[in-house]
Design an enzyme around this catalytic site. Structure first.
Site, PDB file in Angstrom:
ATOM      1  CB  ILE A 115       3.493  51.921  32.920  1.00 60.58           C
ATOM      2  CG1 ILE A 115       4.872  52.313  32.406  1.00 60.58           C
ATOM      3  CG2 ILE A 115       3.560  50.708  33.835  1.00 60.58           C
ATOM      4  CD1 ILE A 115       5.741  52.916  33.496  1.00 60.58           C
ATOM      5  CE  LYS A 116       2.408  58.458  31.950  1.00 60.06           C
ATOM      6  NZ  LYS A 116       3.078  59.069  33.089  1.00 60.06           N
ATOM      7  N   GLY A 147       2.940  56.844  24.207  1.00 58.21           N
ATOM      8  CA  GLY A 147       2.996  58.149  23.576  1.00 58.21           C
ATOM      9  C   GLY A 147       2.956  57.978  22.069  1.00 58.21           C
ATOM     10  CB  ALA A 148       3.028  60.412  19.296  1.00 52.10           C
ATOM     11  CD  GLU A 149       9.323  59.277  18.045  1.00 53.12           C
ATOM     12  OE1 GLU A 149      10.371  58.953  17.483  1.00 53.12           O
ATOM     13  OE2 GLU A 149       8.379  59.851  17.468  1.00 53.12           O
ATOM     14  CB  ALA A 150       8.516  55.420  22.748  1.00 46.92           C
ATOM     15  CE  LYS A 151       2.102  50.427  21.707  1.00 49.38           C
ATOM     16  NZ  LYS A 151       1.642  49.116  21.213  1.00 49.38           N
ATOM     17  CE  LYS A 184      11.583  57.293  24.913  1.00 47.90           C
ATOM     18  NZ  LYS A 184      12.185  58.580  25.310  1.00 47.90           N
ATOM     19  CG  ASP A 211       9.953  67.657  25.992  1.00 45.26           C
ATOM     20  OD1 ASP A 211       9.300  68.708  26.117  1.00 45.26           O
ATOM     21  OD2 ASP A 211       9.435  66.526  26.025  1.00 45.26           O
TER      22      ASP A 211
END
Lengths: 199, 237
Positions: B15-16, B18-22, B38, B141
């Protein structure tokens, strides 16, 4: 009895027994089975090849499932901390790394009235740990019923009525006055899930 | 049966990224709601040994921060499974909407579907962050994307609650400095994502002050200093 398959992992069978009459006898049979030599020992060990979980220390269906899943993961990785995947389930439930303590707290004891039997896999390991055949799901269930003198009931309902909340709070080091049961369940389930990276 | 966690990911829905994780959604157990996975995938630009130890440490760090929050009754997603070797963390799926989408400028039009006003949402945010800081958890964050608004069971007041998510950059500290920087990051996130949000953020701070008691005085003083100099401490002199 509930049977479920996890992606890439062996099949798991769970059955909840209420009004258990023979807890003390079962416990001594388990201990005795470990010490028998030869083929007779293999047969006896296969007969009691289940995880015996005292339902009083389980807070939810998810709690038990989470421990089973983490034990299956360790088993598939070859990183078991105890001798079998069944004892690993009891180990996964306990927040500390003390195996004896885990078995005392979560395993069957002489006063157990609500008991959960868990069986991982459908393989009969009778001879020298080698597969001697495959059991179908009903055969696993029949073996469970022949061991326990008690009434098999629905798993979710059984767990809901068997929980000893004061004991759970003590085991997971939660404040005795602590509030909502849903909060306690969340802390407990999460503690079990993250045990492998606890410290 | 070589690697069950990777097989689980293959059968899950992405569903998403990112640079660090899917991020994936999947079902783990029968008769239980779906969960979120994650996956901190392996980074080919790092040496393999360094990559696996960093991944392991970050999964562990995130899980510990979440448990710390849960023990202090901060609303965060519960942990459902951990496979640190593969860099996979299974979390409770929060059925709600990011605060970012609810506030003006964040994309969606607000249709008031949660039954709380914007000002009430700010109060919930401030209270939740105060609880987290009292447990000495520094989120690292805080943005309006990392807060979800979730409906509560009927007849609860207020009818919705704030759930803090994404503890990937979290650390633990009791210093007013670190707590002030955490708040400052959120303040900047507010002003850059939501136009004219100063009065809204003031409500967050008011609720935070009420929720953090005696600690507020020192944090407030620090926050003023941080505003003057920015997030990073001056290394001069």
């Amino acid at each position: 009895m509930q049977s479920a398959t996890y992606t890439g992992l062996p099949r798991v069978h769970i059955c909840f027994f209420t009004a258990v009459q023979n807890a003390a006898a079962l416990r001594s049979r388990l201990i005795a089975a470990a010490g028998i030599d030869g083929t007779h020992g293999d047969v006896e060990r296969e007969a009691v090849n289940f995880a015996f979980v005292d339902a009083a220390s389980i807070v939810s269906h998810l709690h038990l499932r989470t421990a089973i899943y983490q034990a299956l993961l360790a088993h598939s990785r070859g990183s078991l901390r105890t001798k079998t995947v069944h004892s690993e389930i009891l180990f996964a439930l306990n927040p500390s790394n003390n195996i004896t303590e885990a078995i005392k707290r979560f395993g069957i004891n002489d006063k157990t009235q609500a008991l959960i039997l868990v069986r991982v896999g459908n393989v009969d390991e009778t001879v020298d740990g080698r597969a001697a055949g495959t059991l179908d799901d009903n055969a696993v269930f029949d073996r469970m019923k022949s061991l326990v003198q008690g009434r098999p009931i629905n798993l979710e309902e059984g767990i809901e009525h068997a929980t000893d909340w004061d004991m759970v709070k003590k085991i997971y080091k939660l404040p005795q006055i602590s509030a909502l049961r849903t909060c306690i369940q969340e802390v407990v389930v999460s503690s079990v899930a993250m045990k492998s990276v606890m410290s | 049966m070589s690697n069950s966690t990777l097989k689980l990911i293959e059968s899950s829905k992405l569903i998403k990224q990112g640079a660090e994780a899917k991020i994936y959604v999947t079902t783990l157990h029968p008769n239980e709601p779906p969960i979120l996975l994650k996956h901190r995938f392996s980074k080919k630009y790092r040496h393999a040994a360094l990559d696996s130890s960093l991944t392991r440490a970050r999964v562990a760090g995130e899980a510990r921060a979440i448990l710390r929050c849960l023990r202090s009754e901060v609303r965060v997603p519960g942990i459902r499974m951990v496979d640190a070797e593969e860099g996979v963390l299974g979390l409770e799926l929060i059925d709600g909407k990011a605060v970012r989408q609810i506030l003006p400028g964040g994309g969606d039009d607000d249709d008031g579907e949660f039954g709380v006003t914007h000002d009430e949402i700010m109060t919930l945010i401030g209270t939740e962050i105060a609880k987290m800081h009292l447990a000495n958890v520094i989120h690292g964050d805080l943005t309006t994307s990392n807060m979800m608004l979730r409906r509560r069971p009927p007849n609860c007041h207020p009818p919705a609650e704030i759930v803090l998510i994404d503890f990937g950059l979290t650390s633990t500290s009791g210093l007013p400095e670190d707590k002030a920087v955490d708040l400052y990051v959120l303040e900047r996130a507010f002003s850059s994502t939501h136009p004219d949000s100063e009065p809204l953020f003031q409500s967050v701070l008011n609720a935070y002050a009420a929720g953090s008691g005696k600690a507020w005085e020192a944090i407030s003083r620090r926050l003023d200093e941080v505003r003057l100099r920015g997030r990073k401490r001056s290394m001069v002199g």
